[in-house]
Design a protein around this motif. Structure first.
Motif, PDB file in Angstrom:
ATOM      1  N   TYR A  66       0.806  -1.226   0.000  1.00 40.58           N
ATOM      2  CA  TYR A  66       0.000   0.000   0.000  1.00 40.58           C
ATOM      3  C   TYR A  66       0.834   1.268   0.000  1.00 40.58           C
ATOM      4  O   TYR A  66       0.296   2.364  -0.175  1.00 40.58           O
ATOM      5  CB  TYR A  66      -0.896   0.004   1.261  1.00 40.58           C
ATOM      6  CG  TYR A  66      -0.167  -0.475   2.510  1.00 40.58           C
ATOM      7  CD1 TYR A  66       0.679   0.367   3.218  1.00 40.58           C
ATOM      8  CD2 TYR A  66      -0.296  -1.792   2.950  1.00 40.58           C
ATOM      9  CE1 TYR A  66       1.354  -0.076   4.348  1.00 40.58           C
ATOM     10  CE2 TYR A  66       0.373  -2.248   4.070  1.00 40.58           C
ATOM     11  CZ  TYR A  66       1.197  -1.387   4.768  1.00 40.58           C
ATOM     12  OH  TYR A  66       1.874  -1.824   5.855  1.00 40.58           O
ATOM     13  N   SER A 105      10.745   7.052   9.617  1.00 37.88           N
ATOM     14  CA  SER A 105      11.566   6.736   8.445  1.00 37.88           C
ATOM     15  C   SER A 105      11.116   5.411   7.839  1.00 37.88           C
ATOM     16  O   SER A 105      10.388   4.635   8.470  1.00 37.88           O
ATOM     17  CB  SER A 105      13.021   6.622   8.932  1.00 37.88           C
ATOM     18  OG  SER A 105      13.793   5.940   8.000  1.00 37.88           O
ATOM     19  N   ARG A 160       2.685   0.540  13.954  1.00 35.07           N
ATOM     20  CA  ARG A 160       1.320   0.126  13.644  1.00 35.07           C
ATOM     21  C   ARG A 160       1.276  -1.363  13.332  1.00 35.07           C
ATOM     22  O   ARG A 160       2.132  -1.861  12.602  1.00 35.07           O
ATOM     23  CB  ARG A 160       0.795   0.907  12.436  1.00 35.07           C
ATOM     24  CG  ARG A 160       0.490   2.353  12.718  1.00 35.07           C
ATOM     25  CD  ARG A 160      -0.166   2.950  11.511  1.00 35.07           C
ATOM     26  NE  ARG A 160      -0.526   4.337  11.708  1.00 35.07           N
ATOM     27  CZ  ARG A 160      -1.146   5.072  10.775  1.00 35.07           C
ATOM     28  NH1 ARG A 160      -1.443   4.533   9.603  1.00 35.07           N
ATOM     29  NH2 ARG A 160      -1.451   6.324  11.001  1.00 35.07           N
ATOM     30  N   GLU A 162      -1.051  -2.522  11.609  1.00 39.23           N
ATOM     31  CA  GLU A 162      -1.651  -2.422  10.258  1.00 39.23           C
ATOM     32  C   GLU A 162      -2.971  -3.186  10.145  1.00 39.23           C
ATOM     33  O   GLU A 162      -3.925  -2.697   9.566  1.00 39.23           O
ATOM     34  CB  GLU A 162      -0.693  -2.857   9.133  1.00 39.23           C
ATOM     35  CG  GLU A 162       0.723  -2.282   9.217  1.00 39.23           C
ATOM     36  CD  GLU A 162       0.826  -0.764   9.092  1.00 39.23           C
ATOM     37  OE1 GLU A 162      -0.204  -0.079   8.987  1.00 39.23           O
ATOM     38  OE2 GLU A 162       1.955  -0.249   9.139  1.00 39.23           O
ATOM     39  N   ARG A 184       5.703  -8.908  13.233  1.00 39.39           N
ATOM     40  CA  ARG A 184       5.251  -7.546  13.583  1.00 39.39           C
ATOM     41  C   ARG A 184       4.743  -7.530  15.032  1.00 39.39           C
ATOM     42  O   ARG A 184       5.069  -6.644  15.813  1.00 39.39           O
ATOM     43  CB  ARG A 184       4.130  -7.138  12.616  1.00 39.39           C
ATOM     44  CG  ARG A 184       3.712  -5.699  12.673  1.00 39.39           C
ATOM     45  CD  ARG A 184       4.379  -4.896  11.607  1.00 39.39           C
ATOM     46  NE  ARG A 184       4.073  -3.494  11.617  1.00 39.39           N
ATOM     47  CZ  ARG A 184       4.905  -2.585  11.136  1.00 39.39           C
ATOM     48  NH1 ARG A 184       6.075  -2.922  10.637  1.00 39.39           N
ATOM     49  NH2 ARG A 184       4.596  -1.310  11.157  1.00 39.39           N
ATOM     50  N   ILE A 235      -5.151   5.602   1.942  1.00 35.41           N
ATOM     51  CA  ILE A 235      -5.315   6.395   0.715  1.00 35.41           C
ATOM     52  C   ILE A 235      -4.417   5.788  -0.359  1.00 35.41           C
ATOM     53  O   ILE A 235      -3.245   5.472  -0.099  1.00 35.41           O
ATOM     54  CB  ILE A 235      -4.944   7.876   0.958  1.00 35.41           C
ATOM     55  CG1 ILE A 235      -5.820   8.440   2.089  1.00 35.41           C
ATOM     56  CG2 ILE A 235      -5.145   8.698  -0.313  1.00 35.41           C
ATOM     57  CD1 ILE A 235      -5.510   9.864   2.479  1.00 35.41           C
TER      58      ILE A 235
HETATM   59  N1  SAM Z   1       8.402   2.361   8.092  1.00 35.09           N
HETATM   60  C1  SAM Z   1       7.831   2.425   9.373  1.00 35.09           C
HETATM   61  C2  SAM Z   1       6.678   1.459   9.529  1.00 35.09           C
HETATM   62  O1  SAM Z   1       6.137   1.029   8.543  1.00 35.09           O
HETATM   63  O2  SAM Z   1       6.333   1.160  10.669  1.00 35.09           O
HETATM   64  C3  SAM Z   1       7.361   3.813   9.757  1.00 35.09           C
HETATM   65  C4  SAM Z   1       6.947   4.690   8.630  1.00 35.09           C
HETATM   66  S1  SAM Z   1       5.501   4.154   7.722  1.00 35.09           S
HETATM   67  C5  SAM Z   1       5.512   5.232   6.377  1.00 35.09           C
HETATM   68  C6  SAM Z   1       4.206   4.795   8.761  1.00 35.09           C
HETATM   69  C7  SAM Z   1       2.802   4.350   8.458  1.00 35.09           C
HETATM   70  O3  SAM Z   1       2.361   4.900   7.225  1.00 35.09           O
HETATM   71  C8  SAM Z   1       2.587   2.883   8.262  1.00 35.09           C
HETATM   72  O4  SAM Z   1       2.516   2.218   9.497  1.00 35.09           O
HETATM   73  C9  SAM Z   1       1.270   2.828   7.470  1.00 35.09           C
HETATM   74  O5  SAM Z   1       0.158   2.527   8.293  1.00 35.09           O
HETATM   75  C10 SAM Z   1       1.144   4.259   6.931  1.00 35.09           C
HETATM   76  N2  SAM Z   1       0.903   4.235   5.472  1.00 35.09           N
HETATM   77  C11 SAM Z   1       1.672   3.694   4.527  1.00 35.09           C
HETATM   78  N3  SAM Z   1       1.076   3.770   3.313  1.00 35.09           N
HETATM   79  C12 SAM Z   1      -0.120   4.372   3.507  1.00 35.09           C
HETATM   80  C13 SAM Z   1      -1.219   4.705   2.663  1.00 35.09           C
HETATM   81  N4  SAM Z   1      -1.195   4.434   1.373  1.00 35.09           N
HETATM   82  N5  SAM Z   1      -2.299   5.318   3.221  1.00 35.09           N
HETATM   83  C14 SAM Z   1      -2.334   5.603   4.544  1.00 35.09           C
HETATM   84  N6  SAM Z   1      -1.332   5.298   5.392  1.00 35.09           N
HETATM   85  C15 SAM Z   1      -0.240   4.694   4.899  1.00 35.09           C
END
Ligand code: SAM
Ligand code: SF4
Length: 363
Positions: A66, A105, A160, A162, A184, A235
Motif C-alpha cells: 500500500y 523513516s 502500527r 496495520e 510484527r 489512501i
Molecule cells: N516504516 C515504518 C513502519 O512502517 O512502521 C514507519 C513509517 S511508515 C511510512 C508509517 C505508516 O504509514 C505505516 O505504518 C502505514 O500505516 C502508513 N501508510 C503507509 N502507506 C499508507 C497509505 N497508502 N495510506 C495511509 N497510510 C499509509
C-alpha cells in the motif's frame, strides 16, 4: 439488537456492539462523534499536544503493497536528511515549544543506521537540555536495538500493527518472508517490554477490510493495553500494486467518516490514552485533523521536515503540506485548533496518562 443510543450508555462494548457503532450513519454517527469528544474532555481535557514530525529518510527495506515509498517503487527519489538537518529540525521544535518530536523513516536495520539514530537521540537530548521528548517510528527492529535507542533517551515508539487479522495482514503485504504478521506482533511486544510508551495503529478502509476486522482491531488495542494510537484512512498511491484494486475500496468520504468513528469509539474504550489526529485525514478533508480532535483525538504531528524533501515522502496521493516549510505548518495549526475547541499544550511532553497510571501501579 441494541440501538446506537443504548450501546453508548454501556461501559463495555462487545464485538457485535462495535460493528453496530461502526456501521452507524446520519444522526447515529454524529452521536458517536459527540460522545467521543465528551469523554475526551472529561478524561484528558482539551489540550492537544504537538509532536514535530521529522521524516528522516524514505529509504526502506520493506515492500508493503500500500505504501508509496516501498522499496520496489523506482519512481521515488531516495533521500536521507543530514545529521545537521535533523538537529536543526529538533532545535526548531524546541524553540517553538513543541514539547516532543517524532523521528519517522522507512525501515532500515543495519548497524550504521542503528548507531546513527542512537547518536542523534543523544544529541537531541543534549541540545534541548533534556527537554524534548522523543518518539520513534522506525519499524521492526530487534529488542536489543529498541533497548539501545531507549537507553539513549527515546521514550515512545510507534509501530502500527496495520491489521490485527493475520489473514488480512498477509494480503496487505508481499509474500517474501520479510512481512510476517507474527514478526510484527513480536516486535510490538518487544517495544512494550523495553519500557517505551507503546503506540500502534491501523489504516482504515484498506482493500478487503470489513467492519468486523475494525471491531477486532479496537479489541486488540484494548487487549494489548496500548498507550498511544495512530490510525487514519488508507489512501491509494498510484505507484503501488494496490492501484489495481480500487474497485474494492470504500469511497474516500466514507473512509474519512469511518476513521472519525474509530477515533471516537476508541476514546470511549480507552479514555486516558493518547490518540493522534493523523495527517491522512487532512488529505481527504482540509479540516480532517481538527474534526478528529473534536471526536476524541489529542495529539497532532505537524511536519517539521525541511520542505525540499517533503515531495519524496509521499506514502499516498494528495499528501498535504508538501510545499510548506515548518514555520508555515505551525502557524496554520494554531488557528485551526481553536475552531475545534482544542488548546495547544505548549512546552509539555503530553505523555499518555494511561502509561503514567500503569507506571504508578507497577512501582
Ligand atoms: N516504516 C515504518 C513502519 O512502517 O512502521 C514507519 C513509517 S511508515 C511510512 C508509517 C505508516 O504509514 C505505516 O505504518 C502505514 O500505516 C502508513 N501508510 C503507509 N502507506 C499508507 C497509505 N497508502 N495510506 C495511509 N497510510 C499509509
Ligand atoms: Fe516501508 Fe513503512 Fe512504507 Fe512499509 S509502510 S514500505 S515499512 S515505509
Amino acid at each position: 439488537m441494541l440501538t446506537v443510543k443504548e450501546i453508548l450508555e454501556q461501559r463495555l462494548f462487545s464485538k457485535e456492539n462495535l460493528v453496530t457503532l461502526l456501521g452507524a450513519k446520519g444522526t447515529d454517527g454524529l452521536l458517536i462523534l459527540k460522545k467521543g469528544g465528551e469523554v475526551k474532555l472529561q478524561q484528558v481535557g482539551n489540550n492537544v499536544y504537538f509532536r514535530g514530525l521529522i521524516e528522516l529518510s524514505n529509504v526502506c527495506e520493506k515492500d508493503c503493497l500500500y505504501c508509496g515509498i516501498r522499496k520496489s517503487n523506482e519512481a521515488v527519489t531516495r533521500y536521507n536528511l543530514t545529521d545537521e538537518e535533523v538537529l536543526e529540525a529538533a532545535r526548531f521544535a524546541y524553540r517553538e515549544k513543541y514539547g516532543s518530536i517524532v523521528i519517522q523513516s522507512g525501515e532500515v536495520t543495519n548497524e550504521i543506521f542503528v548507531a546513527r539514530i542512537e547518536r542523534l537521540i543523544k544529541e537531541i537530548k543534549a541540545l534541548s537540555n533534556n527537554q524534548l521528548g522523543i518518539t520513534l517510528s522506525l519499524g521492526e527492529q530487534t529488542e536489543e536495538v529498541y533497548r539501545r535507542w531507549y537507553d539513549a533517551g527515546a521514550h515512545r515508539y510507534l509501530l502500527r500493527i496495520e491489521s490485527s487479522n493475520p489473514e488480512l495482514y498477509r494480503k496487505l503485504h508481499p509474500d517474501d518472508g520479510h512481512h510476517l504478521y507474527q514478526q510484527r506482533l513480536n516486535a510490538l511486544r518487544a517495544v512494550q517490554r523495553t519500557g517505551y510508551q507503546t503506540g500502534t495503529g491501523i489504516m482504515i478502509g484498506t482493500p478487503w477490510q470489513t467492519l468486523e476486522d475494525l471491531a477486532d482491531d479496537l479489541l486488540f488495542f484494548k487487549d494489548f493495553d496500548v498507550d498511544m494510537l495512530g490510525m487514519g484512512p488508507y489512501i491509494e498511491h498510484d505507484e503501488t500494486p494496490f492501484k489495481n484494486v480500487e474497485a474494492e475500496l470504500l469511497p474516500l468520504p466514507e473512509r474519512f467518516n469511518l476513521s472519525l468513528k474509530m477515533v471516537a469509539i476508541l476514546r470511549m474504550m480507552m479514555p486516558d490514552i493518547n490518540i493522534a489526529a493523523t495527517t491522512a485525514l487532512q488529505a481527504i478533508d482540509p479540516l480532517g485533523r481538527e474534526k478528529a480532535v473534536k471526536a476524541g483525538a489529542n495529539i497532532i504531528m505537524p511536519n517539521i521536515t525541511p520542505g525540499k524533501y517533503r515531495n519524496n515522502y509521499l506514502l499516498y496521493n494528495n499528501k498535504p503540506c508538501t510545499d510548506e516549510e515548518p514555520e508555515q505548518c505551525a502557524g496554520c495549526l494554531d488557528a485551526r485548533l481553536a475552531l475545534a475547541d482544542g488548546e495547544i499544550g505548549y512546552g509539555e511532553w503530553g505523555d499518555s496518562k494511561h502509561f503514567k497510571k500503569k507506571e504508578r501501579f507497577n512501582a
